[in-house]
Design an enzyme around this catalytic site. Structure first.
Site, PDB file in Angstrom:
ATOM      1  N   GLY A   1     -25.356  38.196   9.398  1.00  0.00           N
ATOM      2  CA  GLY A   1     -25.251  39.184   8.329  1.00  0.00           C
ATOM      3  C   GLY A   1     -23.845  39.670   8.051  1.00  0.00           C
ATOM      4  O   GLY A   1     -23.502  39.953   6.895  1.00  0.00           O
TER       5      GLY A   1
ATOM      6  N   THR B   1     -35.665  35.830  10.001  1.00  0.00           N
ATOM      7  CA  THR B   1     -35.662  36.746   8.852  1.00  0.00           C
ATOM      8  C   THR B   1     -36.473  36.116   7.723  1.00  0.00           C
ATOM      9  O   THR B   1     -36.502  34.891   7.598  1.00  0.00           O
ATOM     10  CB  THR B   1     -34.204  36.968   8.403  1.00  0.00           C
ATOM     11  OG1 THR B   1     -33.545  37.744   9.390  1.00  0.00           O
ATOM     12  CG2 THR B   1     -34.099  37.661   7.053  1.00  0.00           C
TER      13      THR B   1
ATOM     14  N   THR C   1     -30.371  34.671   4.573  1.00  0.00           N
ATOM     15  CA  THR C   1     -30.620  34.783   6.007  1.00  0.00           C
ATOM     16  C   THR C   1     -29.439  34.188   6.753  1.00  0.00           C
ATOM     17  O   THR C   1     -28.851  33.211   6.301  1.00  0.00           O
ATOM     18  CB  THR C   1     -31.925  34.079   6.414  1.00  0.00           C
ATOM     19  OG1 THR C   1     -32.045  34.153   7.842  1.00  0.00           O
ATOM     20  CG2 THR C   1     -31.967  32.621   5.976  1.00  0.00           C
TER      21      THR C   1
ATOM     22  N   GLY D   1     -27.487  44.902   9.073  1.00  0.00           N
ATOM     23  CA  GLY D   1     -27.007  43.613   8.564  1.00  0.00           C
ATOM     24  C   GLY D   1     -26.969  43.575   7.045  1.00  0.00           C
ATOM     25  O   GLY D   1     -26.945  44.608   6.372  1.00  0.00           O
ATOM     26  N   ASP D   2     -26.981  42.366   6.522  1.00  0.00           N
ATOM     27  CA  ASP D   2     -26.874  42.165   5.074  1.00  0.00           C
ATOM     28  C   ASP D   2     -28.199  42.381   4.340  1.00  0.00           C
ATOM     29  O   ASP D   2     -28.212  42.723   3.149  1.00  0.00           O
ATOM     30  CB  ASP D   2     -26.386  40.745   4.776  1.00  0.00           C
ATOM     31  CG  ASP D   2     -27.345  39.693   5.338  1.00  0.00           C
ATOM     32  OD1 ASP D   2     -27.729  39.819   6.529  1.00  0.00           O
ATOM     33  OD2 ASP D   2     -27.718  38.758   4.607  1.00  0.00           O
TER      34      ASP D   2
HETATM   35  N1  ASP Z   1     -29.201  38.353   8.142  1.00  0.00           N
HETATM   36  C1  ASP Z   1     -29.923  39.046   9.176  1.00  0.00           C
HETATM   37  C2  ASP Z   1     -29.047  40.127   9.755  1.00  0.00           C
HETATM   38  O1  ASP Z   1     -27.860  39.882   9.920  1.00  0.00           O
HETATM   39  C3  ASP Z   1     -30.376  38.165  10.281  1.00  0.00           C
HETATM   40  C4  ASP Z   1     -30.958  36.839   9.870  1.00  0.00           C
HETATM   41  O2  ASP Z   1     -31.087  36.538   8.714  1.00  0.00           O
HETATM   42  O3  ASP Z   1     -31.321  36.055  10.739  1.00  0.00           O
HETATM   43  O4  ASP Z   1     -29.541  41.185  10.070  1.00  0.00           O
END
Ligand code: ASP
Length: 310
Positions: free
Chosen positions: A229, A175, A226, A205-206
């Site tokens: 999430g 990410t 990142t 996700g977040d």
């Molecule tokens: N935070 C991101 C999600 O959960 C994934 C990541 O940051 O690797 O979609």
């Protein structure tokens, strides 16, 4: 990059994960470092010329979205069904305007679509087919499915499916995000992701959720996250870091470390990058590595992958 008399700073990330130095191919290591440097150049050029932090974070994230090393734009993680569904967000700390998109499939640079949502719609978050339609109607660059799909991300999905489809948060490395403070003293944040490998049922996700994976307020901090999430959503990580800085007067480092400790205590992993109007910069992560970099008007510049790089 020229040194500017008025302070500016930029921090970027390219994802946090469990990857150790010994597991990284040399060409991956050098490719990731080159892309992080290119993103710092793109954002830093804008900031050193007196441009806006909002423009700088968008420009830095676009570079990383176009680079297949990262799980954003081209090179995004595959869904369970074998598609790429992209999420992104952007926020302006001066005005608290924000825009985000979730589950888009046809916009080459989702961060630019998030910005269009912020500036050209009455809404904050658009999803899936509607967000793609908004993108087409506003003339943004489109891309077909082949643009986003890379053999390595396909291999990661195949590996996950051969393990019985077990959801593995560490199979989503890459990410991307950026936070910046410009010469006018305004901050901004942006995040873009393909989410997690094997995601199903329209999982979001977040990253595109304002306050969870992305937040910016000139009175507090700009944050891009990142990691796993679901934990970042439950902790409202980005808003919580901003609030600790704004209301408790904590340093960026203390606020970031404190909230990441909360994420860890819940069972989550990941990292954050943070900046504030005084030009302060921080990052914090619970994983073996986080692709990351920073640049500032005082000449401070760094690109790092692994924990032991500081
Ligand atoms: N935070 C991101 C999600 O959960 C994934 C990541 O940051 O690797 O979609």
């Amino acid at each position: 990059m020229t040194t500017s008399p008025i302070p500016w700073s930029l921090v970027i990330h390219g994802g946090a994960g469990a990857i150790e130095r010994s597991q990284t191919r040399p060409e991956t290591d050098s490719g990731v470092r080159a892309a992080l440097n290119a993103a710092l150049d793109a954002g830093g050029t804008i900031l050193s010329a007196g441009g806006a932090s909002l423009d700088a974070v968008e420009a830095a994230v676009r570079v990383l979205e176009d680079d297949p090393h990262f799980n954003a734009g081209r090179g995004s993680a595959f869904t369970f069904e074998g598609n790429n569904e992209l999420d992104a967000a952007i926020m302006d700390g001066a005005t608290l305007r924000a825009g985000s998109v979730a589950g888009v499939t046809a916009t080459r640079n989702p961060v630019t679509l998030a910005r269009a949502v912020m500036e050209q719609s009455a809404h904050v978050l658009l999803g899936r087919e509607g967000a793609d339609a908004f993108s087409r109607e506003h003339g943004l660059d489109q891309a077909d499915a082949e643009w986003f799909a890379t053999p390595e991300r396909r291999r990661q999905l195949d590996e996950l499916l051969s393990n019985g489809g077990k959801f593995d948060v560490d199979m989503k490395y890459g990410t991307v995000g950026a936070v910046a403070v410009d010469q006018a003293g305004h901050i901004a944040a942006a995040t873009s992701t393909g989410g997690v490998t094997g995601k199903r049922w329209g999982r979001i996700g977040d990253s595109p959720l304002i306050g969870a994976g992305t937040y910016a307020d000139d009175r507090g901090a700009a944050v891009s996250c990142t990691g796993a999430g679901e934990f970042f959503i439950r902790e409202s990580v980005a808003f919580q870091i901003n609030a600790r800085v704004r209301f408790l007067g904590e340093s960026l480092r203390v606020a970031a470390d404190t909230v990441m400790a909360e994420v860890k205590a819940l069972g989550g992993t990941g990292g954050v990058i943070v900046t504030a109007t005084d030009g302060g910069m921080a990052w914090s992560f619970t994983t073996a590595s986080m692709y990351r970099g920073c640049a500032a008007s005082d000449g401070n510049r760094k690109v790092a992958l692994y924990e032991d790089e500081g």
